[in-house]
Design an enzyme around this catalytic site. Structure first.
Site, short mmCIF file in Angstrom:
data_model
loop_
_atom_site.label_atom_id
_atom_site.label_comp_id
_atom_site.label_asym_id
_atom_site.label_seq_id
_atom_site.Cartn_x
_atom_site.Cartn_y
_atom_site.Cartn_z
N LYS A 1 24.96 -46.35 -1.31
CA LYS A 1 24.09 -45.82 -0.26
C LYS A 1 24.67 -44.53 0.31
O LYS A 1 23.98 -43.53 0.49
CB LYS A 1 23.94 -46.83 0.88
CG LYS A 1 23.31 -46.23 2.15
CD LYS A 1 23.19 -47.26 3.26
CE LYS A 1 24.41 -47.43 4.10
NZ LYS A 1 24.65 -46.35 5.06
N ASN A 2 25.99 -44.54 0.61
CA ASN A 2 26.59 -43.41 1.30
C ASN A 2 26.84 -42.20 0.42
O ASN A 2 27.37 -41.19 0.88
CB ASN A 2 27.87 -43.85 2.02
CG ASN A 2 27.53 -44.76 3.17
OD1 ASN A 2 26.36 -44.85 3.57
ND2 ASN A 2 28.52 -45.46 3.69
N ASP B 1 34.03 -49.67 7.28
CA ASP B 1 32.90 -50.49 6.84
C ASP B 1 33.35 -51.84 6.30
O ASP B 1 32.56 -52.77 6.19
CB ASP B 1 32.09 -49.75 5.76
CG ASP B 1 31.46 -48.48 6.31
OD1 ASP B 1 31.12 -47.59 5.51
OD2 ASP B 1 31.32 -48.38 7.55
N ASP C 1 24.67 -45.17 18.23
CA ASP C 1 24.09 -46.43 17.71
C ASP C 1 25.04 -47.58 17.93
O ASP C 1 25.90 -47.53 18.80
CB ASP C 1 23.69 -46.25 16.25
CG ASP C 1 24.92 -46.08 15.35
OD1 ASP C 1 24.75 -45.77 14.18
OD2 ASP C 1 26.04 -46.22 15.88
N ARG D 1 20.95 -42.04 11.09
CA ARG D 1 21.82 -40.92 11.44
C ARG D 1 22.12 -40.01 10.25
O ARG D 1 22.31 -38.81 10.40
CB ARG D 1 23.17 -41.44 11.90
CG ARG D 1 23.23 -42.07 13.25
CD ARG D 1 24.66 -42.43 13.51
NE ARG D 1 25.50 -41.27 13.32
CZ ARG D 1 25.58 -40.29 14.21
NH1 ARG D 1 24.87 -40.36 15.31
NH2 ARG D 1 26.33 -39.25 14.01
C1 EPZ Z 1 29.96 -42.22 7.28
O1 EPZ Z 1 29.49 -42.04 8.61
C2 EPZ Z 1 29.25 -43.47 6.73
N1 EPZ Z 1 27.83 -43.28 6.78
C3 EPZ Z 1 29.62 -44.69 7.57
O2 EPZ Z 1 29.06 -45.85 6.95
C4 EPZ Z 1 31.12 -44.87 7.59
O3 EPZ Z 1 31.45 -45.90 8.47
C5 EPZ Z 1 31.80 -43.56 8.07
O4 EPZ Z 1 31.39 -42.44 7.26
C6 EPZ Z 1 33.31 -43.63 7.98
O5 EPZ Z 1 33.73 -43.94 6.71
C7 EPZ Z 1 27.22 -42.59 5.79
O6 EPZ Z 1 27.82 -42.05 4.89
C8 EPZ Z 1 25.74 -42.50 5.87
P1 EPZ Z 1 32.41 -39.83 10.23
P2 EPZ Z 1 29.76 -40.67 9.41
O7 EPZ Z 1 31.76 -38.52 10.52
O8 EPZ Z 1 29.68 -39.53 8.46
C9 EPZ Z 1 33.92 -39.04 14.72
C10 EPZ Z 1 27.58 -47.71 6.75
O9 EPZ Z 1 27.47 -48.84 7.25
N2 EPZ Z 1 33.20 -37.75 14.65
O10 EPZ Z 1 33.44 -39.87 9.18
O11 EPZ Z 1 28.87 -40.66 10.58
C11 EPZ Z 1 32.98 -40.25 14.72
O12 EPZ Z 1 32.45 -40.51 15.99
C12 EPZ Z 1 27.98 -46.52 7.63
O13 EPZ Z 1 27.37 -47.49 5.57
C13 EPZ Z 1 33.22 -36.91 15.74
O14 EPZ Z 1 33.84 -37.21 16.76
O15 EPZ Z 1 31.27 -40.92 9.89
C14 EPZ Z 1 33.88 -41.33 14.20
O16 EPZ Z 1 34.66 -41.83 15.23
C15 EPZ Z 1 28.30 -46.91 9.01
N3 EPZ Z 1 32.55 -35.74 15.66
C16 EPZ Z 1 34.75 -40.60 13.20
O17 EPZ Z 1 34.69 -39.22 13.54
C17 EPZ Z 1 31.85 -35.36 14.53
O18 EPZ Z 1 31.26 -34.28 14.50
C18 EPZ Z 1 34.33 -40.78 11.74
O19 EPZ Z 1 32.99 -40.43 11.60
C19 EPZ Z 1 31.84 -36.23 13.43
C20 EPZ Z 1 32.52 -37.43 13.51
#
Ligand code: EPZ
Length: 416
Positions: free
Chosen positions: A22-23, A305, A117, A93
């Site tokens: 999916k990701n 995850d 979320d 998202r």
């Molecule tokens: C991706 O989310 C995945 N989603 C998530 O899987 C996964 O948990 C996550 O990466 C971490 O591995 C998809 O790929 C669609 P991040 P993403 O940006 O890209 C902070 C599932 O169930 N952050 O790596 O949103 C953020 O708040 C989903 O399949 C900022 O602060 O994750 C978090 O604490 C859930 N500012 C951390 O970084 C930003 O601009 C990691 O988020 C971006 C992120």
């Protein structure tokens, strides 16, 4: 049928076909905005999130269809409406990753601001800062990001945290930028490498994906391609957790051990046997799991995850395990549901202390999100009586034919 009924089950036996990731596929779909023509993706899971991303691309003016099971054809003539409306972004998202490709190809984009979320606030500041480094500018009005870039120019982008989404958005913009972009402290997840290999097939010049430094030499134009999506390591991890809880022996067909070796090593510490196999991953569990401590980290650390799966396994493991969440502060909402099933779990800030019990007790529970929903089903495989998992639509967002695949290996589950 938005509920799943589960009864104590095991041992599990047989083969589970692992679907595409999916990701990864969601980002590949967004990347098709970078070039007109016909794209063909294989190993595409039949899940709600893919349907939703398809709807988003359709509102932009693309044709998205499934010519055969597992295939997705995406066609457009390059005259897209660079907009992502609130109703679609609010639902998923991941829609935010259309920002980079639309800016790169159309010089402008209007994308709804994604809200928080289940996991609490999820800002996109690093996405925007990275794109600003390439020359984009942003205004915010009426809940939308109005993005503009007459010409994107390569630059060094140092990410404050190896964010998956920010790395992908900057990468998707940099491929058509003038000059060279270097993304430092980039995310290293396998899905990033899959996106980079897709872009390179399209004619991009991306080096170092999968490491924390990615270099992108911008090109004038890209072309449509055919591509096979990598397997879903989180789906594979979910079936390994089911095996750990219920016992038995499984072959995860198509799974990649090298994408999840840290997870496999941790399950080894818990008493399971797991090894790569010519067809995927082979695994066996013959005794009650041993409790371990777990901390989530960006790849190659243990993925956030996987965490609900660990809490579900530890709920019936032998001993006490401490689980620490380092990515998403609020990702413990499902704990109350497990406690309703008789689990002994205490949370304090971003830690959970799980004291394993020999058996849980079946109860009505609700899935708060994709991974937590699947973890409740896993935990219920070792609960006496019946567990009803409500709001199962969350699970369908990320798992293809979940109930069917579990039933095929002997789990007593049914949609109801
Ligand atoms: C991706 O989310 C995945 N989603 C998530 O899987 C996964 O948990 C996550 O990466 C971490 O591995 C998809 O790929 C669609 P991040 P993403 O940006 O890209 C902070 C599932 O169930 N952050 O790596 O949103 C953020 O708040 C989903 O399949 C900022 O602060 O994750 C978090 O604490 C859930 N500012 C951390 O970084 C930003 O601009 C990691 O988020 C971006 C992120």
């Amino acid at each position: 049928m938005d509920r799943i009924a589960v009864r104590q089950s095991g041992p599990l036996e047989g083969t589970v076909p692992i679907s595409g990731a999916k990701n990864s596929v969601l980002k590949l779909m967004a990347a098709t905005a970078l070039a007109p023509g016909e794209f063909l993706l294989h190993n595409v899971p039949d899940i709600a999130d893919v349907t939703w991303m398809g709807e988003l691309l359709t509102t932009m003016g693309m044709t998205v269809e499934r010519p055969a099971p597992g295939d997705l054809r995406i066609v457009h003539d390059g005259t897209l409406v660079p907009e992502a409306p609130y109703e679609l972004v609010e639902r998923m998202r991941a829609s935010i990753v259309v920002l980079g490709p639309l800016l790169a190809r159309y010089g402008r984009a209007r994308v709804a601001l994604p809200g928080g979320d289940d996991f609490g606030p999820r800002p996109i500041d690093m996405h925007l800062r990275g794109l600003e480094e390439l020359g984009a500018s942003f205004e915010f009005a009426h809940g939308y990001i109005e993005a503009r870039a007459d010409q994107l120019t390569g630059a060094r982008v140092l990410l404050e945290f190896p964010s998956v989404g920010a790395t992908e958005n900057v990468l998707l913009a940099a491929v058509l930028a003038k000059g060279t972009t270097v993304i430092d402290n980039a995310a290293r997840e396998p899905e990033i490498a899959d996106l980079a290999s897709f872009l390179n097939r399209m004619g991009a010049r991306v080096l170092g994906a999968g490491s924390s430094t990615i270099q992108v030499d911008g090109v004038e134009q890209l072309a449509p391609v055919e591509h096979t999506v990598i397997p879903d390591r989180v789906e594979a991890a979910t079936f390994l957790a089911a095996l750990g809880v219920a016992g038995g022996e499984l072959l995860l067909a198509g799974a990649r051990h090298d994408h999840m070796d840290m997870y496999a090593a941790k399950l080894g510490e818990m008493g399971m046997r797991i090894s790569p196999d010519s067809e995927g991953i082979w695994a066996m569990s013959t005794r009650r799991l041993r409790a371990v401590d777990v901390s989530t980290l960006p790849y190659p650390g243990l993925a956030t995850d996987y965490k609900p799966l660990f809490v579900a396994m530890l709920a019936t493991a032998d001993g006490v395990g401490i689980v620490t969440e380092n990515l998403f502060a609020g990702r413990f909402r499902y704990v109350d549901e497990l406690v309703r099933m008789g689990a002994d779990i205490r949370t304090e800030g971003h830690h959970a202390v799980v004291r394993g019990r020999p058996l849980l007790s079946g109860a009505p529970v609700r899935a708060p999100d994709i991974r937590a929903g699947a973890a409740l089903v896993v935990a219920a495989l070792k609960a006496e009586g019946e567990t009803i998992v409500g709001d199962a639509h969350h699970i369908a967002r990320g798992y293809e034919r979940f109930v069917e695949k579990l039933r095929a290996i002997g789990a007593d589950v049914r949609a109801c």
